[in-house]
Motif scaffolding. Structure first.
Motif, short mmCIF file in Angstrom:
data_model
loop_
_atom_site.label_atom_id
_atom_site.label_comp_id
_atom_site.label_asym_id
_atom_site.label_seq_id
_atom_site.Cartn_x
_atom_site.Cartn_y
_atom_site.Cartn_z
N LYS A 284 0.86 -1.18 0.00
CA LYS A 284 0.00 0.00 0.00
C LYS A 284 0.90 1.23 0.00
N PHE A 285 1.09 1.80 -1.19
CA PHE A 285 1.96 2.96 -1.35
C PHE A 285 1.16 4.09 -2.01
N PRO A 286 1.47 5.34 -1.67
CA PRO A 286 0.66 6.45 -2.20
C PRO A 286 0.77 6.63 -3.70
N HIS A 287 1.94 6.33 -4.29
CA HIS A 287 2.14 6.60 -5.72
C HIS A 287 2.48 5.33 -6.50
N THR A 288 2.20 4.18 -5.93
CA THR A 288 2.46 2.91 -6.61
C THR A 288 1.28 1.99 -6.39
N ARG A 289 0.83 1.36 -7.47
CA ARG A 289 -0.33 0.48 -7.39
C ARG A 289 0.02 -0.91 -7.95
N VAL A 290 -0.61 -1.92 -7.34
CA VAL A 290 -0.50 -3.29 -7.85
C VAL A 290 -1.59 -3.47 -8.91
N ILE A 291 -1.19 -3.59 -10.17
CA ILE A 291 -2.17 -3.73 -11.25
C ILE A 291 -2.41 -5.19 -11.62
N GLU A 292 -1.55 -6.10 -11.16
CA GLU A 292 -1.75 -7.52 -11.45
C GLU A 292 -1.09 -8.35 -10.37
N SER A 304 5.88 -22.27 -4.18
CA SER A 304 4.78 -21.32 -4.37
C SER A 304 5.34 -19.94 -4.67
N GLN A 305 4.66 -19.20 -5.54
CA GLN A 305 5.13 -17.89 -5.96
C GLN A 305 3.99 -16.88 -5.92
N ILE A 306 4.36 -15.64 -5.61
CA ILE A 306 3.46 -14.50 -5.74
C ILE A 306 4.13 -13.53 -6.70
N GLU A 307 3.53 -13.31 -7.84
CA GLU A 307 4.10 -12.44 -8.87
C GLU A 307 3.26 -11.17 -8.96
N LEU A 308 3.90 -10.03 -8.73
CA LEU A 308 3.21 -8.74 -8.73
C LEU A 308 3.73 -7.86 -9.86
N LEU A 311 2.64 -0.44 -10.96
CA LEU A 311 2.56 0.73 -11.82
C LEU A 311 2.70 1.97 -10.96
N GLY A 312 3.52 2.91 -11.40
CA GLY A 312 3.72 4.15 -10.65
C GLY A 312 5.19 4.36 -10.34
N GLU A 313 5.47 5.00 -9.20
CA GLU A 313 6.85 5.24 -8.80
C GLU A 313 7.58 3.93 -8.55
N THR A 314 8.81 3.85 -9.01
CA THR A 314 9.61 2.64 -8.84
C THR A 314 10.02 2.47 -7.38
N GLU A 333 6.09 -18.41 4.55
CA GLU A 333 7.53 -18.51 4.78
C GLU A 333 8.28 -18.99 3.54
N ASP A 334 7.79 -20.01 2.90
CA ASP A 334 8.52 -20.62 1.79
C ASP A 334 8.01 -20.15 0.43
N VAL A 335 7.39 -19.01 0.39
CA VAL A 335 6.83 -18.49 -0.86
C VAL A 335 7.79 -17.50 -1.47
N GLU A 336 7.98 -17.60 -2.76
CA GLU A 336 8.87 -16.69 -3.47
C GLU A 336 8.09 -15.48 -3.97
N LEU A 337 8.62 -14.29 -3.72
CA LEU A 337 7.99 -13.04 -4.15
C LEU A 337 8.72 -12.50 -5.38
N ILE A 338 7.98 -12.29 -6.46
CA ILE A 338 8.53 -11.73 -7.69
C ILE A 338 7.81 -10.41 -7.96
N VAL A 339 8.58 -9.32 -8.04
CA VAL A 339 8.02 -7.99 -8.26
C VAL A 339 8.52 -7.47 -9.60
N ARG A 340 7.59 -7.11 -10.45
CA ARG A 340 7.94 -6.57 -11.77
C ARG A 340 7.45 -5.13 -11.83
N GLN A 341 8.38 -4.22 -12.13
CA GLN A 341 8.05 -2.80 -12.23
C GLN A 341 8.96 -2.16 -13.26
#
Length: 487
Positions: A284-292, A304-308, A311-314, A333-341
């Protein structure tokens, strides 16, 4: 004295608890309107067989459901579920396992296989000839079973078989169960997967049908045991032992995999819920949104993976790393987080883009003004003849009709010279006197056109005679053509 009071209180509590127990037993008892076991078995056995009317109704229901899935209409799909006789063999399997009726089990399984083949062939043929072949939302919804589908099938099976054990079977329970468990749409979706060559859709839809069928049969089996139906006895003890052993194997082969499937579905649903909560809380960021947000549950050697997709400020890498550290608090705990921006090189220069659009709009506005000015030069404006005709009748009562036309006078080189108003009037009676100068001057003021040509139509022979004022106006227009701009 105190002992007497305690004894009275204890007696009151026992009496109250007994009354409450009797009240609840009476409210939740299934003995009222209960049909005999023989009647229930006969009804289920009759509904198991697919022959004649049942088979044709199955084909019609399959066609209706295929049409509903094809045009993405939930109402049509519900109608197909209402007329589908597909619950019979599935309840027959659960009942036969509960009462050790091997013959009923064989009959139920044979008709279940027949029902599956007929429905698959019917839906496949329909989707092969249908011009619509897109994956609609109603089709895709039948390809991924969830925990809710298992629960719906189980409780729907409970309600359906309890309704079958009543002497009055005209209630709305059975149609409601047919809608809730939704057995026919997955079969039609499997046919769609075959017709369009999409094995994943076929497998997913068949998997959903299998899960629903197994848990409906399991619910039927549970109700049979709850109602304490008598099990079928065998004269030959060896045959009885063999039949019981075979039915136990069938029960284990059918139900044990469904338990593992249901357990995996619960785990997958919990993972999805925890991932959604994590993303909505942490990102939850003021100038960044999760679009997918794509969630991939662990399979084989893939964690297990969470891919985000943001959109917005890097976001800085430290911020993303801090988000990864918070995953343990959400049970990930064992979930991999992938962030694409967007990277720094991918950032859009908003000022440059805005300046480019400003220049483009200015050029378009300039061209629009140029075209508007050219249009004004050549446009012929309609004269308000209806208003002028009423007014001229008041100004000159001797005029019977009037015709007006405004145009542009050009020279032989195609250069516009002036705007000309042509007026043709007809008097009410022959030889009527029309003050032409007054009429011409009035038309100049009324239409704001200086070059007016007036023609008077003779009432006797309908010939046109130009007026002196018109001739004078034409001479004046010729003199001023070089100095008067066109309007």
């Amino acid at each position: 004295m105190e002992n007497n009071n305690l004894e009275q209180d204890a007696t009151f509590l026992k009496r109250w608890s007994a009354d409450l127990r009797d009240f609840m037993r009476g409210r939740f008892s299934l003995d009222e309107d209960k049909a005999s076991q023989e009647e229930v078995v006969a009804t289920i056995t009759k509904g198991v067989v697919f022959r004649g009317v049942n088979l044709w109704v199955l084909i019609f229901a399959t066609m209706i459901a295929s049409l509903g899935l094809n045009v993405n209409s939930a109402a049509v799909i519900i109608g197909a579920m209402l007329v589908s006789p597909i619950m019979g063999p599935i309840m027959g399997v659960g009942l036969s396992l509960g009462i050790n009726d091997f013959e009923l089990l064989k009959k139920s399984l044979r008709n279940l296989v027949l029902m599956f083949i007929v429905a698959i062939i019917t839906s496949t043929v329909y989707f092969l000839v249908s011009p619509l072949s897109s994956n609609s939302s109603e089709l895709l919804a039948r390809t991924v079973p969830t925990t809710y589908d298992v629960l719906i099938a189980f409780f729907g099976g409970l309600a359906g078989f309890v309704a079958q054990t009543r002497t009055d079977r005209t209630s709305t329970v059975i149609p409601g169960v047919a809608i809730a468990t939704a057995l026919i749409p997955p079969l039609c979706t499997s046919g769609f997967g075959i017709a369009t060559g999409q094995p994943r859709i076929f497998i997913g839809a068949f998997y959903l049908f299998f899960i629903n069928s197994v848990f409906i049969a399991l619910a039927t089996y549970a109700v049979v045991h709850f109602l304490k139906y008598e099990k079928k006895a065998f004269v030959n003890k060896v045959r009885e032992r063999n039949v019981k052993r075979l039915m136990m194997i069938i029960t284990l082969v059918t139900f044990i995999p469904s338990v593992f499937v249901g357990f995996n579905m619960v785990r997958r649903s919990l993972f999805d819920a925890m991932a959604d909560k994590y993303v909505s809380t942490v990102f939850k960021f003021p100038h960044t949104r999760v679009i997918e947000c794509n969630k991939h549950y662990a399979s084989h050697d893939t964690p297990s993976q969470i891919e985000l997709v943001l959109l917005g400020e890097t976001l800085e890498e430290s911020v993303i790393e801090n988000a990864r550290l918070q995953m343990e608090g959400f049970g990930l705990e064992d979930v991999e987080l992938i962030v694409r921006q967007a990277s720094k090189g991918d950032e859009v220069n908003v000022a440059s883009l805005q300046a480019s659009y400003t220049d483009l709009l200015a050029e378009k506005n300039r061209r629009i003004e140029q075209m508007t000015s050219q249009l004004k030069r050549y446009r012929v404006t309609n004269v308000e003849v209806d208003d002028i005709s009423r007014e001229v009748g008041t100004v000159m009562p001797v005029i019977k009709t009037i015709s007006l036309m405004k145009g542009i006078t050009f020279d032989v080189q195609g250069t516009p010279l002036d705007t000309t108003l042509v007026c043709v009037v007809k008097p009410t009676v022959p030889n009527a006197v029309i003050d032409r100068n007054v009429l011409v001057n009035w038309l100049r003021v009324r239409t704001k056109v200086m070059n007016v040509k007036l023609f008077v139509e003779s009432a006797a022979n309908a010939s046109l005679e130009p007026s002196a004022a018109a001739v004078a106006s034409e001479k004046s227009a010729r003199k001023t053509a070089k100095t008067t701009p066109a309007r």
